[in-house]
Every structure is written in C-alpha cells, then in structure tokens.
Design an enzyme around this catalytic site. Structure first.
Site, short mmCIF file in Angstrom:
data_model
loop_
_atom_site.label_atom_id
_atom_site.label_comp_id
_atom_site.label_asym_id
_atom_site.label_seq_id
_atom_site.Cartn_x
_atom_site.Cartn_y
_atom_site.Cartn_z
N ALA A 112 0.88 -1.14 0.07
CA ALA A 112 -0.21 0.10 0.06
C ALA A 112 0.86 1.06 -0.36
O ALA A 112 1.94 1.19 0.39
CB ALA A 112 -0.74 -0.18 1.26
N LYS A 113 0.19 2.29 -0.79
CA LYS A 113 0.96 3.78 -0.52
C LYS A 113 0.27 4.73 0.36
O LYS A 113 0.86 5.58 1.02
CB LYS A 113 0.92 4.35 -1.99
N GLY A 114 -1.06 4.45 0.52
CA GLY A 114 -1.82 5.38 1.09
C GLY A 114 -2.81 6.22 0.49
O GLY A 114 -2.73 6.25 -0.79
N VAL A 115 -4.03 6.31 1.14
CA VAL A 115 -5.31 6.91 0.23
C VAL A 115 -6.17 7.94 1.01
O VAL A 115 -6.83 8.97 0.40
CB VAL A 115 -6.01 5.49 0.17
N GLU B 277 -5.24 11.03 2.13
CA GLU B 277 -5.08 12.44 1.86
C GLU B 277 -5.37 13.01 0.24
O GLU B 277 -5.99 13.93 -0.07
CB GLU B 277 -3.67 13.07 2.32
#
Lengths: 147, 202
Positions: B160-163, B165
């Site tokens: 995962a990278k992030g979601v 923001e």
C-alpha cells in the site's frame, strides 16, 4: 417534566429550557445521541419525537412534555433499527461515526421501497464529512431492497 | 506507506513474541510488552537537500478526476452531475474502506471547489460554524464513480501507498477546468455564484 423515552415513562427534574440533547445524554445516560454543531445544522443529535425527526439540540425539554422520544438506543432495540445499524457496518456507511446515530434516526422515517431521491431528501438535514454520503445511500437502499 | 509499514513490522515482531499464545494468555503469563520499529529509507533512495533534487519520496500515489457539471445561466449556481475519481494507491488493503476514503475526499474536494469559503478576520476564522461555512449536504453531493488501481510499492505495508489525503486534491482543479470549458475564466475557489457572475467570460 414527564415524557416517554424509548418506551419508558420518565420524570425529569431539569430546567424546562434544558436542551433535550443534554437531558438524553446526561440525565438519562443515553450517550448514543451525539452533539455535532449544537446549532441545528448538522443533524448528528437527531431523535424522533412522536415519530418525527428533530434536532435534539434545538428542543427545550418543556417541548417534550407528554411526548414519545426515540433515541438510537430505542431504535437499536427494534428490528429495522438494528438492521439499519448492521447495514451501515456492512457497507461502510460509518467512518468517524459522529453522524451515524442521526443518519439512522432520519433513515427510520423513510417509506418502504424508497428511491435514491427519497433517501437524499430524508437525510437532507444530516451532514456527513467522511463518506461523501455514497456509502450511506448504499447501506440504506440495500437494506430497504432486502426488506 | 511509512507509518503503515512500521505498524506492519511492529505487528510481525509482536506476533513472533507471542509465539503460540493469544495476547490474553501472554498478558496473564508475562505482563505487557513493547515493540519498536524505526524508519530507515530504502536502499537506493537518494535525496540531495543542497540541490533539492533526487527522490523526495520512495513512491507516489496517483489520482485522476473527471467532473461533469451544469451552470445555471441565471443564478450562476453550479451543479456537479457526475464525478469520476480514479486513484492508484499501491494496494487496497480493505477495498470497501479505501473506496469510502476516496468518496469522502472527493466530496470534500467538490465542497472546496464550490461552496467552502474560509473567511479570516483579525487572524481568526470568522465563519467557523456549519451555518456559514457551507459543506455539501446529501442534496448537494454529486454522484460518484470510483476506480482503484493497484501498483504495489514494495516498501509499503502489503504494497500500500496510502489513500487518505490524495482524493481531495483533484476535484477542485477538475471543477474549475470544467467551468473554464463552459467559458467562465475562474481563477480562484470556491466558485460561488457571487464569484462566478463577476469573472470574465471567454
């Protein structure tokens, strides 16, 4: 002041101008009802009085004299209320959760087989900042379909 | 992708420490314990602070928005008809909640584009109430189409990278570009009717 909350007759010894919201949370210990804005804009504190949704932050206790108040705790004890709660969980209709009790109380006033527009209108007085509303519509519509 | 990976590493250490015991059994037998993990930049990641060049981040998430809208020529009210948001987030660990993050961020971005105006007076926000800082209600929120793309990042938790923001960034530029396409030379947000009626027409 005498009133019925979730089917139970209560006599409340509080100032008649006390906010119904504070009476529910503090005098009755029913903390499922949330305070959002405290000025009647967000709908987080929605309860039903004689079946109609109201912002409990704007209702003085005296106005609830002799009436039937239903909070999220009362709704959770009914089949439809419990099913709505589960549908919100299942479809991600709750994120931070502050709007959720109010959303569920407002959704309880929907007719059978509502359209998306019916749902939007019923929930129009309830603000949600997390979900963008889509997951809430999915939860309510899927449940009503299933019913 | 950084904190999430630290959490993953801590969880793995914790699991190893527990062995075959459940957390409750371990707690009863050994009491509480702490695990710690510290971020180390992945090998091959080089950043030059002097020249401000190189790899600022290990990876980037990507987003794309398409907005269809209509403008009332009399009242200058803007109504978003459909909003498409596609996000490349590495890996959707919990797809339902990831979609929820994208939908919520997109709705906030549309509010930011059209109605949410922070008014500052004497160093303070003068409209810090929901009465005068207008966020989208159920009747304002646009229908949304959400797409998730996955290009896993090897140093993120499960890729995962992030979601959380990113989804708020694209909608306002997309709304403004759509308004410019309609001939309104908008240069600031929110594109309220008051602002829209005064901008040059192209």
């Amino acid at each position: 002041v005498k009133l019925t909350i979730n089917g139970k007759a209560r006599t409340i010894a509080a100032h008649p101008m006390a906010r119904l919201l504070d009476v529910i949370r503090e005098d009755c210990g029913l903390t499922g009802t949330k305070e959002g804005c405290g000025e009647g804009e967000c709908g987080a504190c929605t309860v039903l009085i004689d079946g109609a949704p109201v912002d409990s932050c704007l209702v003085p206790l005296a106005h609830a004299e002799g009436r039937y108040v239903t909070t999220i705790e009362g709704a959770a004890a009914t089949r439809t209320g419990k099913a709505l709660q589960n549908a919100f969980v299942e479809h991600g209709g709750a994120q931070c959760g502050i709007c959720t009790p109010g959303m569920i109380m407002a959704a309880l006033t929907l007719p059978d087989e509502p359209t998306l527009d019916d749902v939007k209108t019923a929930l129009a007085g309830n603000l949600c900042r997390c979900t963008g509303y889509s997951a809430i519509y999915r939860a309510v519509l899927k449940l009503k379909e299933a019913e | 992708m950084i904190v999430g990976k630290l959490l993953e590493r801590c969880a793995r250490q914790m699991k190893q420490r527990l062995g075959r015991m459940t957390p409750a059994q371990y707690f009863k037998a050994q009491g509480p314990f702490t695990v710690t993990a510290e971020y180390e930049p992945p090998a091959g990641l080089a950043w030059d602070d002097e020249r401000y060049a190189g790899d600022a981040y290990g990876s980037f998430a990507w987003g794309c928005n398409i907005v269809e809208l209509e403008v009332d020529p009399v009242t200058f009210e803007v109504r978003p008809l459909n909003v498409t948001a596609v996000a490349e987030i590495g890996k959707a660990i919990h797809p339902m909640m990831a979609i929820g993050q994208i939908e919520g961020g997109t709705a906030q971005g549309i509010g930011y584009a059209l109605t949410e105006e922070v008014v500052m007076r004497d160093g303070r926000m003068a409209n810090a109430q929901l009465t005068n800082y207008i966020i989208p209600t159920p009747l304002d929120a646009a229908p949304m189409d959400i797409g998730i793309l996955e290009n896993p990042y090897q140093h993120g938790p499960f890729g995962a990278k992030g979601v959380g923001e990113m989804p708020i960034d694209g909608p306002a530029p997309a709304v403004i570009n759509a308004l410019r396409h309609c001939g309104f030379d908008v240069r600031s947000i929110p594109a309220t009717p008051e602002r829209l009626m005064k901008v040059p027409r192209t």
